[in-house]
Design a protein around this motif. Structure first.
Motif, PDB file in Angstrom:
ATOM      1  N   GLU A   1       9.153 -10.365   4.736  1.00 25.32           N
ATOM      2  CA  GLU A   1       9.695 -11.639   4.175  1.00 25.32           C
ATOM      3  C   GLU A   1      10.913 -11.975   5.066  1.00 25.32           C
ATOM      4  O   GLU A   1      11.372 -11.254   5.897  1.00 25.32           O
ATOM      5  CB  GLU A   1      10.193 -11.576   2.580  1.00 25.32           C
ATOM      6  CG  GLU A   1       9.271 -10.991   1.694  1.00 25.32           C
ATOM      7  CD  GLU A   1       9.707 -11.015   0.121  1.00 25.32           C
ATOM      8  OE1 GLU A   1      11.204 -11.290   0.251  1.00 25.32           O
ATOM      9  OE2 GLU A   1       9.353 -10.644  -0.615  1.00 25.32           O
TER      10      GLU A   1
ATOM     11  N   LYS B   1       5.956 -14.419  -5.280  1.00 27.09           N
ATOM     12  CA  LYS B   1       6.304 -14.116  -3.666  1.00 27.09           C
ATOM     13  C   LYS B   1       5.385 -14.764  -2.717  1.00 27.09           C
ATOM     14  O   LYS B   1       4.422 -15.671  -3.438  1.00 27.09           O
ATOM     15  CB  LYS B   1       6.343 -12.470  -3.380  1.00 27.09           C
ATOM     16  CG  LYS B   1       7.582 -11.869  -4.209  1.00 27.09           C
ATOM     17  CD  LYS B   1       7.559 -10.618  -4.103  1.00 27.09           C
ATOM     18  CE  LYS B   1       8.783  -9.637  -4.512  1.00 27.09           C
ATOM     19  NZ  LYS B   1      10.002 -10.345  -3.938  1.00 27.09           N
TER      20      LYS B   1
ATOM     21  N   ASP C   1       8.597 -15.422   6.879  1.00 28.38           N
ATOM     22  CA  ASP C   1       7.877 -14.618   6.254  1.00 28.38           C
ATOM     23  C   ASP C   1       6.990 -14.142   7.084  1.00 28.38           C
ATOM     24  O   ASP C   1       6.186 -15.178   7.795  1.00 28.38           O
ATOM     25  CB  ASP C   1       7.182 -15.060   4.860  1.00 28.38           C
ATOM     26  CG  ASP C   1       8.289 -15.270   3.600  1.00 28.38           C
ATOM     27  OD1 ASP C   1       9.312 -14.871   4.071  1.00 28.38           O
ATOM     28  OD2 ASP C   1       7.841 -15.651   2.690  1.00 28.38           O
TER      29      ASP C   1
END
Length: 325
Positions: free
Chosen positions: A252, A58, A280
């Motif tokens: 996000e 991520k 994000d």
């Protein structure tokens, strides 16, 4: 951002072959409680190219970031004093103190060149392992070069020195002079969700989290929240407007936030459903409230603020805050 004391190489580790068993284990390096008084703001960037990716595949990092940023919830907490702790036993190699505590937003361009780490130190742990601690409070560093320290020893306090805009501890771990990811040591270059944790107790990865939530009498600014945390003043009463706010981190692209203010009788007083995030967000501030006070004032009782984040149609984060007025 990269940080250093003296000339310390910052090359990311490139591993090949089967992962070796790590001989180095880390304790939590700051006297705070994750999810309460602190949070992990940024992880190590494990992407070998120009993009940025953390060990969980991520984006809670940024290009070239070589350490873990553990953030305090407010400057008010930093002023009360939060200890930085040695992650493992070892010998102090280098120390720097005397750098002013000041947000990089309030610092002239180039003022921290060569001192991006701010006040900090490096500890050698043997067998090529080192740990580095950055952004400590000026005048708080409690050790000197050459000192032997045990795991958990107080090294100083979290501060706002160097290249930072919020109080946090930046920790870099190195093996043989190369920065490694303490959440994924010996992971092959370009991979994620693999590798060995160096932590004795590995902190859980969070899909976004609430850093601060609270109540106020009007719209709040990010600077106010970062300064005072949940105790933004003045607090609402039965005769003032009532506003609730949430500062969230690690959100996000596409996330949908919702913040609802509910009165003592269950009536919805305000409901703010934000538009999906266009990219994000390292941090985000959302608030909802009522400015017009009813005749006779607000009913006495408990007011609730319910916050949620929906990601790809699923609720990934919820938070409840309460106040009695």
């Amino acid at each position: 951002m990269r940080h250093w004391i003296a000339l310390l190489p910052l090359t990311l580790l490139t591993a090949a072959g089967p992962p070796a068993k790590p001989v180095f284990r880390m304790n939590w390096p700051i006297d705070c409680s994750l999810g309460q008084t602190c949070a992990i703001q940024n992880y190590v960037d494990d992407d070998p190219g120009p993009a940025a990716r953390d060990y969980a595949c991520k984006g809670r990092t940024y290009p070239g970031h070589d350490g873990v940023d553990i953030r305090l919830t407010s400057m008010a907490l930093e002023r009360r004093g939060v200890n930085v702790l040695a992650a493992a036993p070892g010998r102090v190699l280098r120390v720097r103190d005397g750098v002013e505590d000041r947000s990089i937003r309030d610092t002239p361009p180039g003022a921290v060149a060569g001192q991006e780490c701010g006040n900090g130190l490096v500890i050698a742990h043997g067998d090529g392992w080192e740990s580095q601690y950055c952004h400590m409070r000026r005048g708080s560093v409690a050790v000197r070069a050459g000192d032997q320290v045990q795991a958990g020893a107080v090294l100083g306090k979290v501060g706002l020195s160097g290249d930072t805009e919020f109080p946090h501890l930046h920790v870099t771990v190195r093996k043989d002079g190369k920065a490694v990811d303490p959440f994924a040591f010996d992971a092959l270059t370009g991979t994620c969700r693999v590798g060995q944790s160096l932590w004795r107790q590995t902190p859980p990865y969070r899909n976004g989290e609430v850093l601060v939530s609270g109540f106020a009498t009007g719209a709040v600014q990010m600077r106010d929240v970062q300064e005072q945390g949940a105790d933004v003043q003045p607090q609402p009463s039965r005769t003032t407007p009532i506003v609730t706010f949430v500062q969230a981190i690690g959100l996000e692209q596409g996330d949908v936030q919702r913040l609802t203010l509910i009165g003592p009788d269950g009536t919805t007083l305000a409901d703010n459903k934000a538009t999906p995030l266009d990219h994000d967000k390292a941090q985000q501030l959302l608030f909802a409230g009522r400015g017009r006070v009813p005749a006779g004032g607000w009913p006495a009782g408990e007011y609730r603020a319910m916050y949620s984040v929906t990601r790809n149609g699923k609720t990934v984060l919820t938070h409840l805050a309460k106040i009695r007025i």
